[in-house]
Design a protein around this motif. Structure first.
Motif, short mmCIF file in Angstrom:
data_model
loop_
_atom_site.label_atom_id
_atom_site.label_comp_id
_atom_site.label_asym_id
_atom_site.label_seq_id
_atom_site.Cartn_x
_atom_site.Cartn_y
_atom_site.Cartn_z
N LYS A 228 -0.61 -81.70 -56.23
CA LYS A 228 -1.10 -80.32 -56.20
C LYS A 228 -2.56 -80.26 -56.67
N ALA A 229 -2.87 -80.98 -57.73
CA ALA A 229 -4.23 -80.97 -58.24
C ALA A 229 -5.19 -81.63 -57.27
N PHE A 230 -4.73 -82.69 -56.59
CA PHE A 230 -5.57 -83.33 -55.58
C PHE A 230 -5.86 -82.35 -54.44
N ALA A 231 -4.84 -81.59 -54.05
CA ALA A 231 -5.04 -80.56 -53.02
C ALA A 231 -6.04 -79.52 -53.50
N ALA A 232 -5.99 -79.17 -54.78
CA ALA A 232 -6.94 -78.20 -55.34
C ALA A 232 -8.36 -78.75 -55.31
N GLY A 273 -0.27 -75.31 -45.94
CA GLY A 273 -0.74 -74.81 -44.64
C GLY A 273 -2.06 -74.09 -44.77
N LEU A 274 -2.22 -73.27 -45.83
CA LEU A 274 -3.49 -72.59 -46.06
C LEU A 274 -4.59 -73.59 -46.38
N LEU A 275 -4.23 -74.66 -47.09
CA LEU A 275 -5.21 -75.71 -47.39
C LEU A 275 -5.71 -76.34 -46.09
N ILE A 276 -4.79 -76.65 -45.19
CA ILE A 276 -5.19 -77.24 -43.90
C ILE A 276 -6.07 -76.28 -43.13
N LEU A 277 -5.74 -74.98 -43.16
CA LEU A 277 -6.53 -73.98 -42.45
C LEU A 277 -7.96 -73.93 -42.98
N VAL A 278 -8.10 -73.95 -44.30
CA VAL A 278 -9.43 -73.92 -44.91
C VAL A 278 -10.23 -75.15 -44.51
N LEU A 279 -9.59 -76.30 -44.51
CA LEU A 279 -10.29 -77.54 -44.18
C LEU A 279 -10.66 -77.61 -42.70
N LEU A 280 -9.86 -76.95 -41.84
CA LEU A 280 -10.23 -76.89 -40.43
C LEU A 280 -11.50 -76.07 -40.23
N ILE A 281 -11.64 -75.03 -41.05
CA ILE A 281 -12.82 -74.17 -40.96
C ILE A 281 -14.00 -74.80 -41.68
N LYS A 282 -13.75 -75.36 -42.86
CA LYS A 282 -14.82 -75.97 -43.66
C LYS A 282 -14.31 -77.32 -44.20
N PRO A 283 -14.52 -78.40 -43.46
CA PRO A 283 -13.94 -79.70 -43.82
C PRO A 283 -14.33 -80.22 -45.20
#
Length: 295
Positions: A228-232, A273-283
């Motif tokens: 979780k922290a790595f995802a953060a 899923g929201l994390l993936i969405l953010v990274l798709l917009i701003k890698p």
């Protein structure tokens, strides 16, 4: 409104735990471009240290909160030893070698805890005995507000340390140009060791916040909380200290509000899923920056 404020407080509390843990990832990555997957296990070590040190402090008449000092010392020692024994010898051998070493250390620490402590979850004795705080019809747990305050203050102090102190400035200089930093007299190895020590100390504080809020610990805590922290850290921008703070707080808020208002059993899927969405917009994450390769 009551449910919203309680959810907001719980989300910020959980987010500050994620943020402190994410800072350990992002500080190490920012200096030596390595993901220290064993960092989550430092929190597990801190939790077990508190499990044993809190009753010890109580038995000798020392206030229980002083147990955090023992946890910090143990986590710092483990972090520095891990860097010196496992990571330093493979430094310069490529990112894949460092990644495999970090994964190996995480598995080693997790299985060592399994051998030493078993699989039974341990309930850590309470460090703080604080009353609930009531404002009108709103009642908030005193320990939640305390751990939230500790997390925010710790993050602010870290920012001041990195921005204002000599070693903090060296920590910012080394990732910019390691060779030039060495030429102007910065001891790069010392900076890396201090970074591991500082990140491990933050892990001990995060473990104190975790056991105060959630009580139970087990040997798998490192991998679950670490992911979780790595995802953060990725969400905020790996390598960015403010990004790790913002990413951790956002992840905690999203997780709690999804649990309370949307789909309790789907909160992890929605969070990632929201994390993936953010990274798709701003890698590069919210505050990350793109590295320019020198050729």
């Amino acid at each position: 409104m009551l449910l919203f404020l309680q959810s907001l407080t719980n989300g910020l509390n959980l987010g500050s735990i994620y943020a402190l843990t994410a800072l350990g990832y992002t500080m190490v990555y920012g200096i030596i471009r390595m993901i220290n997957f064993a960092h989550g296990d430092f929190i597990m070590i801190g939790g077990f240290t508190l499990f044993y040190s809190i009753p010890f402090m109580d038995s000798i008449g020392v206030p229980k909160p002083f147990a955090i000092i023992i946890a910090i010392l143990v986590c710092v020692a483990v972090g520095v030893l891990t860097e010196q024994i496992a990571y330093k010898p493979v430094r310069g051998h490529g990112s894949m070698t460092a990644l495999i070493t970090a994964l190996g250390m995480s598995l080693f620490l997790e299985n060592l805890a399994l051998v030493l402590f078993g699989t039974t979850p341990r309930n850590v004795p309470a460090m703080f005995d604080l009353p609930n705080i009531t404002i009108g019809n709103i009642s908030l747990q005193g320990k939640t507000l305390l751990t939230l305050s500790i997390g925010i203050i710790t993050m602010i102090l870290l920012m001041i340390f990195v921005q204002k102190t000599t070693i903090g400035k060296a920590m910012r200089a080394v990732p910019e140009d390691r060779i030039a930093s060495a030429l102007v007299g910065i001891n790069v190895n010392r900076v890396i060791t201090v970074t591991f020590a500082l990140g491990s100390g933050l892990a001990a504080i995060a473990s104190m916040m975790y056991v105060t809020s959630y009580v139970s610990i087990k040997n798998e805590l490192g991998i679950t909380l670490g992911l979780k922290a790595f995802a953060a850290a990725i969400l905020g921008g790996i390598g960015s200290i403010p990004g790790a703070m913002i990413g951790g707080l956002l992840l905690g808020l999203i997780e709690i509000f999804v649990k309370v208002y949307l789909f309790p059993s789907w909160y992890e899927a929605i969070t990632y899923g929201l994390l993936i969405l953010v990274l798709l917009i701003k890698p590069t994450g919210l505050l990350g920056r793109k590295d320019n390769e020198k050729v």
